[in-house]
Scaffold this motif. Structure first.
Motif, mmCIF file in Angstrom:
data_model
loop_
_atom_site.group_PDB
_atom_site.id
_atom_site.type_symbol
_atom_site.label_atom_id
_atom_site.label_comp_id
_atom_site.label_asym_id
_atom_site.label_seq_id
_atom_site.Cartn_x
_atom_site.Cartn_y
_atom_site.Cartn_z
ATOM 1 N N VAL A 212 0.828 -1.200 0.000
ATOM 2 C CA VAL A 212 0.000 0.000 0.000
ATOM 3 C C VAL A 212 0.869 1.259 0.000
ATOM 4 O O VAL A 212 0.493 2.291 -0.586
ATOM 5 N N SER A 213 2.032 1.200 0.618
ATOM 6 C CA SER A 213 2.910 2.372 0.642
ATOM 7 C C SER A 213 3.496 2.658 -0.728
ATOM 8 O O SER A 213 3.774 3.808 -1.062
ATOM 9 N N ILE A 214 3.696 1.618 -1.540
ATOM 10 C CA ILE A 214 4.227 1.803 -2.889
ATOM 11 C C ILE A 214 3.132 2.220 -3.863
ATOM 12 O O ILE A 214 3.351 3.078 -4.728
ATOM 13 N N LEU A 215 1.942 1.645 -3.725
ATOM 14 C CA LEU A 215 0.900 1.839 -4.739
ATOM 15 C C LEU A 215 -0.043 3.006 -4.455
ATOM 16 O O LEU A 215 -0.561 3.610 -5.395
ATOM 17 N N SER A 216 -0.306 3.299 -3.197
ATOM 18 C CA SER A 216 -1.371 4.248 -2.862
ATOM 19 C C SER A 216 -0.850 5.678 -2.755
ATOM 20 O O SER A 216 0.191 5.934 -2.125
ATOM 21 N N ILE A 217 -1.592 6.595 -3.335
ATOM 22 C CA ILE A 217 -1.286 8.025 -3.217
ATOM 23 C C ILE A 217 -1.775 8.554 -1.875
ATOM 24 O O ILE A 217 -1.041 9.219 -1.133
ATOM 25 N N THR A 218 -3.008 8.253 -1.542
ATOM 26 C CA THR A 218 -3.605 8.814 -0.329
ATOM 27 C C THR A 218 -3.098 8.153 0.949
ATOM 28 O O THR A 218 -3.350 8.667 2.037
ATOM 29 N N ARG A 219 -2.387 7.030 0.823
ATOM 30 C CA ARG A 219 -1.745 6.472 2.018
ATOM 31 C C ARG A 219 -0.784 7.502 2.620
ATOM 32 O O ARG A 219 -0.537 7.525 3.818
ATOM 33 N N TRP A 220 -0.240 8.371 1.774
ATOM 34 C CA TRP A 220 0.689 9.405 2.235
ATOM 35 C C TRP A 220 0.029 10.768 2.382
ATOM 36 O O TRP A 220 0.314 11.519 3.311
ATOM 37 N N SER A 221 -0.848 11.117 1.457
ATOM 38 C CA SER A 221 -1.400 12.482 1.457
ATOM 39 C C SER A 221 -2.421 12.703 2.569
ATOM 40 O O SER A 221 -2.463 13.792 3.166
ATOM 41 N N ILE A 222 -3.244 11.705 2.877
ATOM 42 C CA ILE A 222 -4.258 11.884 3.916
ATOM 43 C C ILE A 222 -3.635 12.031 5.310
ATOM 44 O O ILE A 222 -4.052 12.915 6.070
ATOM 45 N N PRO A 223 -2.644 11.213 5.694
ATOM 46 C CA PRO A 223 -1.985 11.500 6.975
ATOM 47 C C PRO A 223 -1.376 12.895 7.030
ATOM 48 O O PRO A 223 -1.417 13.548 8.085
#
Length: 252
Positions: free
Chosen positions: A171-182
């Motif tokens: 999920v850390s490699i594929l997801s954009i919002t995994r990083w932007s939402i936090p």
């Protein structure tokens, strides 16, 4: 032109509809699910808009490439010029939502995660348009953005993903919002320090965000803010490399 104006209007309407919806129903300004909606909207509209950068008249591009066109220079000039539109569209969306919701933190820090979402999602538009036929582009990027923004980065699912090392890696490699939402949620919570009444819906939403968005090990060294910046800049850069490879070698 008319095509660009349509996307500017779509960005404005998206911000107005989401802002009014959240304001009317009383959604807390720190609600992580509200960020899922806004970040996904920016990512989806940006990715679709960027399909036109390399997806229009590919036969003409292939002819010019075979006659000696410098593909790297063409890619850099086209993508860099498109950054102006991305910046303006993202500013329009964020500013309208920020004003409607009357967010009580500095605009620049509120805007930066949206800019990073736009930069990362634009890479999907470039990559898809460089590798796939134009008629499939809107469907593919809509599906991809729904998964990498709306599904994988959803706080309801993220706590489970980040608790498992293999799933956290994926999920850390594929997801954009995994990083932007936090980035958006924790920044707003730190600056406003909300104190909802215990037992209320607002208290449950705050607890959900804090427990689901602070798990995982990838952000421990540099913190959620700088790790998110590094991750999303890298995300967008890798997709731009994939797009360049497609322009360079596909249908030569």
């Amino acid at each position: 032109n008319d095509e660009r104006m349509i996307f500017y209007l779509a960005m404005a309407m998206g911000a107005i509809v989401l802002g009014l919806q959240d304001r009317i129903v009383g959604t807390p300004k720190f609600d992580s699910m509200a960020f899922v909606n806004t970040h996904t909207a920016v990512g989806l509209l940006t990715a679709i808009y960027c399909l036109n950068v390399f997806g229009v008249n590919p036969a003409v591009f292939w002819r010019e490439r075979n006659r000696g066109l410098n593909v790297l220079a063409y890619f850099q000039s086209s993508s860099n010029m498109n950054l102006v539109d991305l910046w303006m569209q993202c500013f329009l969306f964020t500013a309208l939502y920020y004003l409607i919701r009357q967010i009580h933190i500095g605009f620049i820090s509120y805007w930066i995660p949206f800019l990073l979402v736009s930069f990362a999602a634009s890479g999907w538009g470039y990559a898809v348009s460089a590798w796939l036929p134009a008629q499939h582009g809107p469907f593919v990027v809509s599906l991809v953005v729904f998964v990498v923004c709306g599904l994988l980065g959803n706080p309801m699912n993220l706590a489970k993903f980040l608790a498992h090392p293999v799933l956290e890696c994926g999920v850390s490699i594929l997801s954009i919002t995994r990083w932007s939402i936090p980035m958006s949620f924790l920044n707003q919570v730190e600056q406003t320090n909300p104190q909802p009444t215990p037992g209320t819906t607002e208290a449950q939403l705050l607890l959900l965000g804090k427990t689901s968005l602070t798990q995982g090990t990838w952000q421990q060294r540099h913190g959620y803010w700088w790790t998110g910046i590094y991750a999303l800049v890298t995300y967008g850069a890798v997709l731009r490399l994939v797009a360049y490879i497609g322009l360079r070698f596909r249908n030569r």
